[in-house]
Enzyme design. Structure first.
Site, mmCIF file in Angstrom:
data_model
loop_
_atom_site.group_PDB
_atom_site.id
_atom_site.type_symbol
_atom_site.label_atom_id
_atom_site.label_comp_id
_atom_site.label_asym_id
_atom_site.label_seq_id
_atom_site.Cartn_x
_atom_site.Cartn_y
_atom_site.Cartn_z
ATOM 1 N N CYS A 52 5.661 -1.806 -1.192
ATOM 2 C CA CYS A 52 5.985 -0.969 -0.030
ATOM 3 C C CYS A 52 7.375 -1.280 0.502
ATOM 4 O O CYS A 52 8.111 -0.376 0.923
ATOM 5 C CB CYS A 52 4.957 -1.182 1.078
ATOM 6 S SG CYS A 52 3.276 -0.735 0.602
ATOM 7 N N ARG A 129 -0.300 5.938 -1.737
ATOM 8 C CA ARG A 129 1.118 6.303 -1.606
ATOM 9 C C ARG A 129 1.252 7.831 -1.719
ATOM 10 O O ARG A 129 1.550 8.359 -2.789
ATOM 11 C CB ARG A 129 1.942 5.595 -2.679
ATOM 12 C CG ARG A 129 1.817 4.093 -2.620
ATOM 13 C CD ARG A 129 2.655 3.385 -3.682
ATOM 14 N NE ARG A 129 2.277 1.984 -3.743
ATOM 15 C CZ ARG A 129 2.677 1.058 -2.883
ATOM 16 N NH1 ARG A 129 3.495 1.380 -1.910
ATOM 17 N NH2 ARG A 129 2.286 -0.198 -3.001
#
Length: 215
Positions: A52, A129
């Site tokens: 991330c 995601r």
């Protein structure tokens, strides 16, 4: 026993679900943030995680490219605003990169559920995601979903954004692997007369239904 209400995942062509949320840049009403510009809304599983961090940094480093395309960025994860701000500070101190776009606090998971970012077979407590391309009219134009362990491709995100905007502006379609500067596809003719006119045109003709041109 009362049945749990199932929220339908948004689809391409749907209006983007509106919401109000606290972010790293203060409270934001999404429909107001979206007004007059494209928005890329993207989720990440958790703050202070390695993949991330690379992704959020990728958006931040190329933020000016998105601005030039009249596109705002908005991130989201199921973390508190305090965690978000601490992570933003940590990354800036360690790498010099500032996440200069709002990151939504979604501890309640309300926004994640609205957008289908929670997918139980992957995780019930972390958003996958997801990437949503939302046009200035508030319509969802394209969606991407990635699992928790695979990072996104920033070049592809920018490529498809340019493709969507090019298609809208010129009324054309884009072929496989299209990138700016490549030929575009002209919509196929709908009448015999249009078909005959096309055969006299300067288009690159593969066949009457597949014709390309330069912009």
């Amino acid at each position: 026993m009362e049945e749990e209400k199932v929220t339908q995942m948004p689809r391409i062509g749907d209006m983007a679900p509106d919401f109000k949320a606290n972010t790293t840049y203060g409270p934001i009403q999404f429909s107001e943030y979206n007004k007059g510009s494209w928005v890329i809304l993207f989720s990440h599983p958790a703050d202070f995680t390695p993949v991330c961090t690379t992704e959020m940094s990728g958006f931040a480093v190329r933020h000016n490219e998105f601005k030039e395309l009249n596109t705002k960025l908005m991130g989201l994860s199921i973390d508190s605003i305090h965690s978000h701000v601490a992570w933003v500070n940590n990354v800036k101190k360690n790498t010099g990169v500032l996440f200069d776009f709002p990151i939504v606090e979604d501890i309640s998971m309300n926004v994640s559920k609205l957008y289908g970012m929670l997918q139980p077979n992957e995780s019930e407590t972390a958003a996958v995601r997801a990437v949503f391309f939302i046009d200035p009219e508030g319509k969802i134009r394209l969606m991407m979903y990635y699992p928790l362990n695979v990072g996104r491709n920033m070049d592809e995100i920018i490529r498809v954004l340019k493709a969507l905007q090019t298609s809208d502006k010129h009324g054309v379609a884009l072929p496989l692997d299209w990138k700016p500067g490549d030929k575009v596809i002209v919509p196929p003719p709908k009448t015999v007369e249009a078909m005959e006119e096309r055969e006299k045109s300067s288009y690159e003709m593969v066949d009457f239904y597949l014709a390309k041109k330069d912009l």
